[in-house]
Design a protein around this motif. Structure first.
Motif, PDB file in Angstrom:
ATOM      1  N   LEU A  18      12.268  -8.664 -32.260  1.00 12.45           N
ATOM      2  CA  LEU A  18      11.005  -9.135 -32.842  1.00 12.45           C
ATOM      3  C   LEU A  18       9.751  -8.527 -32.225  1.00 12.45           C
ATOM      4  CD1 LEU A  18      11.822 -12.954 -33.089  1.00 12.45           C
ATOM      5  CD2 LEU A  18      11.836 -11.265 -34.945  1.00 12.45           C
ATOM      6  N   GLN A  19       9.885  -7.675 -31.241  1.00 11.77           N
ATOM      7  CA  GLN A  19       8.742  -7.251 -30.429  1.00 11.77           C
ATOM      8  C   GLN A  19       7.558  -6.711 -31.224  1.00 11.77           C
ATOM      9  OE1 GLN A  19       9.618  -4.013 -27.729  1.00 11.77           O
ATOM     10  NE2 GLN A  19      11.153  -3.189 -29.126  1.00 11.77           N
ATOM     11  N   ALA A  23       2.788 -10.173 -32.711  1.00 10.95           N
ATOM     12  CA  ALA A  23       1.337 -10.244 -32.507  1.00 10.95           C
ATOM     13  C   ALA A  23       0.667 -10.992 -33.663  1.00 10.95           C
ATOM     14  CB  ALA A  23       0.748  -8.848 -32.373  1.00 10.95           C
ATOM     15  N   GLY A  24       0.050 -12.133 -33.326  1.00 12.78           N
ATOM     16  CA  GLY A  24      -0.673 -12.924 -34.318  1.00 12.78           C
ATOM     17  C   GLY A  24       0.193 -13.681 -35.302  1.00 12.78           C
ATOM     18  N   GLY A  38      10.494 -20.545 -29.063  1.00 13.81           N
ATOM     19  CA  GLY A  38       9.121 -20.626 -29.549  1.00 13.81           C
ATOM     20  C   GLY A  38       8.106 -20.372 -28.457  1.00 13.81           C
ATOM     21  N   LEU A  39       8.367 -20.893 -27.276  1.00 12.11           N
ATOM     22  CA  LEU A  39       7.458 -20.667 -26.144  1.00 12.11           C
ATOM     23  C   LEU A  39       7.422 -19.189 -25.761  1.00 12.11           C
ATOM     24  CD1 LEU A  39       8.367 -23.814 -24.048  1.00 12.11           C
ATOM     25  CD2 LEU A  39       6.188 -23.363 -25.202  1.00 12.11           C
ATOM     26  N   SER A  43       4.261 -16.602 -25.737  1.00  9.66           N
ATOM     27  CA  SER A  43       3.915 -15.805 -24.556  1.00  9.66           C
ATOM     28  C   SER A  43       3.864 -14.320 -24.879  1.00  9.66           C
ATOM     29  CB  SER A  43       4.905 -16.058 -23.410  1.00  9.66           C
ATOM     30  OG  SER A  43       6.118 -15.368 -23.622  1.00  9.66           O
ATOM     31  N   ARG A  44       4.493 -13.923 -25.975  1.00 12.23           N
ATOM     32  CA  ARG A  44       4.515 -12.509 -26.367  1.00 12.23           C
ATOM     33  C   ARG A  44       3.548 -12.202 -27.509  1.00 12.23           C
ATOM     34  NH1 ARG A  44       9.839  -9.577 -25.067  1.00 12.23           N
ATOM     35  NH2 ARG A  44      10.752 -10.856 -23.446  1.00 12.23           N
TER      36      ARG A  44
END
Length: 168
Positions: A18-19, A23-24, A38-39, A43-44
């Motif tokens: 998923l990297q 974002a967003g 989820g956490l 954090s990513r």
């Protein structure tokens, strides 16, 4: 003891997959357990994560973990209750990523995928990342959803399911 935590190796693989999509992102951690997936998404770089957990002790763990991470209610929202009822009554719009890790065995995974499709809670080109036991079946997938790739880690499998966008 009512949750089955994702192993570090599998969690690392989830976020390698998923990297480039985090974002967003609006994330749904359905069957949240301790909330670790989820956490980690938050954090990513995910913008928001809704955690859904029915088990009382697990929901308390999610709540405690959200506090320990210093997250606010606008970023991390815990919903105590049934995952299917949450999806059916979803007033918050669609999600870019759904983390789906129900208890192994039985038809929960397939039912969750059907519910996600029925109530249209995944964005076009959105991703569902499923963690499942090797023997758990998810086929056939709802129309418009395809298993883009499967990853095997011993008896655990990850399946990246994408919702196909509308053709132009």
């Amino acid at each position: 003891m009512t949750t089955r935590p994702t192993t570090d190796k599998v969690k690392e693989s989830v976020f390698n997959i998923l990297q480039f999509d985090l974002a967003g992102a609006r994330v749904l951690d359905l069957f949240a357990g301790s909330g670790q997936l989820g956490l980690e998404a938050l954090s990513r770089g995910a913008a928001v994560c809704d955690f859904v957990e029915q088990d009382r002790a697990a929901a308390q763990a999610v709540e405690s973990n959200i506090r320990a991470c210093g997250l606010t209610g606008s970023e991390a929202r815990l919903h105590r209750g049934d995952a299917f009822a949450f999806a059916a009554a979803q007033p918050r719009g669609r999600y870019d990523i759904i983390l789906l890790d129900p208890p192994y065995g039985g038809a929960l995974l397939r039912h969750a995928l059907e519910t996600i499709a029925q109530f249209d809670i995944l964005t076009e080109d959105g991703i569902i990342l499923c963690e499942k036991a090797h023997e758990d079946e998810i086929a056939p997938l709802p129309a418009g959803y395809i298993c883009q790739r499967e990853y095997k880690y011993g008896q655990i499998m990850l399946c990246k399911i994408v919702r196909e966008g509308e053709e132009a």
